[in-house]
Enzyme design. Structure first.
Site, short mmCIF file in Angstrom:
data_model
loop_
_atom_site.label_atom_id
_atom_site.label_comp_id
_atom_site.label_asym_id
_atom_site.label_seq_id
_atom_site.Cartn_x
_atom_site.Cartn_y
_atom_site.Cartn_z
N GLY A 67 11.57 93.83 44.97
CA GLY A 67 10.27 93.47 44.39
C GLY A 67 10.39 92.18 43.61
O GLY A 67 11.18 91.30 43.97
N GLU A 68 9.58 92.05 42.56
CA GLU A 68 9.58 90.86 41.69
C GLU A 68 9.08 89.61 42.41
O GLU A 68 9.08 88.52 41.84
CB GLU A 68 10.98 90.55 41.13
CG GLU A 68 11.62 91.65 40.35
CD GLU A 68 13.01 91.28 39.83
OE1 GLU A 68 13.42 90.10 40.00
OE2 GLU A 68 13.68 92.16 39.28
N GLY A 69 8.68 89.73 43.67
CA GLY A 69 8.30 88.54 44.44
C GLY A 69 9.48 87.82 45.04
O GLY A 69 9.33 86.68 45.51
N GLU A 98 5.52 91.89 42.11
CA GLU A 98 5.10 92.98 41.22
C GLU A 98 6.31 93.60 40.54
O GLU A 98 7.45 93.41 40.97
CB GLU A 98 4.32 94.04 41.99
CG GLU A 98 4.92 94.45 43.34
CD GLU A 98 6.29 95.08 43.28
OE1 GLU A 98 6.55 95.88 42.36
OE2 GLU A 98 7.12 94.79 44.16
#
Length: 338
Positions: free
Chosen positions: A304-306, A162
């Site tokens: 974040g960002e996966g 996300e």
């Protein structure tokens, strides 16, 4: 984003008919594992990961040849409360950075051979400020769940990520609503707020809980009132993955807020998920304990960002490669018994 959605009652109905994990596939994988050229159990969790893959996919020979990192991006009205040191415009700037291959997740995906898709969720229209009104109406929340359900086709291993300024605040609100306790125990530093910013963040979560307290007995109401579009979309992605028998790797604090909503509705709804890592953000370790998930990695990540889920996808694919590529004792001409 699609304008169509499922009523909340339909989402509950889907949860009541999720496919179970396939025990026959799991047994077949264990039987092959016992014949591989290694001492039993010597690959530790790698062996369990392969069993998990096969039981989710219902395949005695599971696959992970089309791995996908799906990153959902949303903006949040609660940023008006000063909960982040960065403006909401950073969300769109980071999405552009993803498109230009300039982010950490781009490098990880390229290094590990993972696909990457980024989904923008009406960034120009932030959700409502949860300290003043519900983040979404039911129709909008359901439509976003449906969008997430439609976004993950064509993969056999899904890692979720996300992006969204303010989303650790809404995640903390979701956890506080679902789990109770002191608000401050669920609030972390996010993108690096100072002491004053942290105090505003705690106050915002507390105000949101007070405003919506009469409606927080239903996890889907928790989602629509306190969550964000990226959280709702990830609820849909996790749900659709289960229906389509796609194994899911969860990322950190915000991704697990989506998982927590589904877990509150039905603890078995996350049987097809593993935790990619333990984030350094907030109370993620406590969240994982409540979800019953032992993380594959603990690297102090909080980007974040996966990123954590993507790194864990490399481990999952390696586990499968060991299982499918290793010779059996018979094939190698090695005696497996004294």
């Amino acid at each position: 984003m699609s304008n169509s959605g499922l009523p909340f009652d339909d989402i509950r109905a889907l949860l009541a008919h999720l496919p179970p994990l396939d025990e026959e596939a799991a047994a077949a994988i264990r039987a092959r594992d016992a014949e591989l050229t290694k001492p039993p159990g010597s690959l530790g969790r790698l062996e369990a990961l392969t069993v998990w893959l096969g039981s989710v996919q219902a395949k005695a020979l599971p696959t992970a040849s089309r791995p996908l990192v799906a990153v959902f991006a949303g903006n949040h009205g609660v940023t008006a409360q000063g909960v982040s040191p960065y403006p909401a415009s950073v969300t769109a700037a980071m999405v552009a950075n993803f498109a230009a291959n300039g982010a950490a997740i781009n490098q990880i995906c390229a290094q590990l051979g993972l696909g990457l898709k980024v989904f923008e969720l009406a960034l120009e229209i932030p959700t409502a400020d949860i300290t003043a009104e519900p983040a979404m109406d039911e129709a909008g929340c359901a439509a976003t769940i449906a969008f997430g359900m439609e976004a993950i086709h064509g993969t056999d291993l899904l890692a979720l990520g996300e992006m969204g300024i303010g989303n650790t605040t809404v995640a903390a609100a979701v956890y506080a609503a679902l789990y109770g306790g002191e608000v401050a125990q669920w609030v972390g530093r996010g993108t690096g707020v100072d002491e004053a910013g942290y105090a505003r963040k705690v106050a915002a979560v507390g105000a949101a809980l007070a405003l919506h307290r009469d409606h927080l007995g239903d996890p889907l109401e928790v989602l629509r009132r306190l969550g964000g579009r990226e959280v709702a979309a990830m609820v849909g992605a996790i749900l659709a993955a289960r229906i389509e028998r796609i194994p899911v790797i969860l990322d950190g604090y915000v991704v697990c807020a989506a998982a927590a909503v589904l877990h509150a509705l039905d603890p078995a709804a996350l049987d097809h998920c593993v935790a990619g890592h333990r984030s350094a953000e907030g109370a993620h370790g406590e969240v994982l304990r409540r979800l019953g998930k032992e993380p594959l990695l603990d690297l102090g990540l909080r980007l974040g960002e996966g990123t954590g889920a993507a790194l864990a996808a490399g481990i999952v694919r390696t586990a499968l490669a060991c299982h499918t590529g290793m010779a059996t004792f018979a094939e190698a001409g090695v005696a497996d018994k004294a």
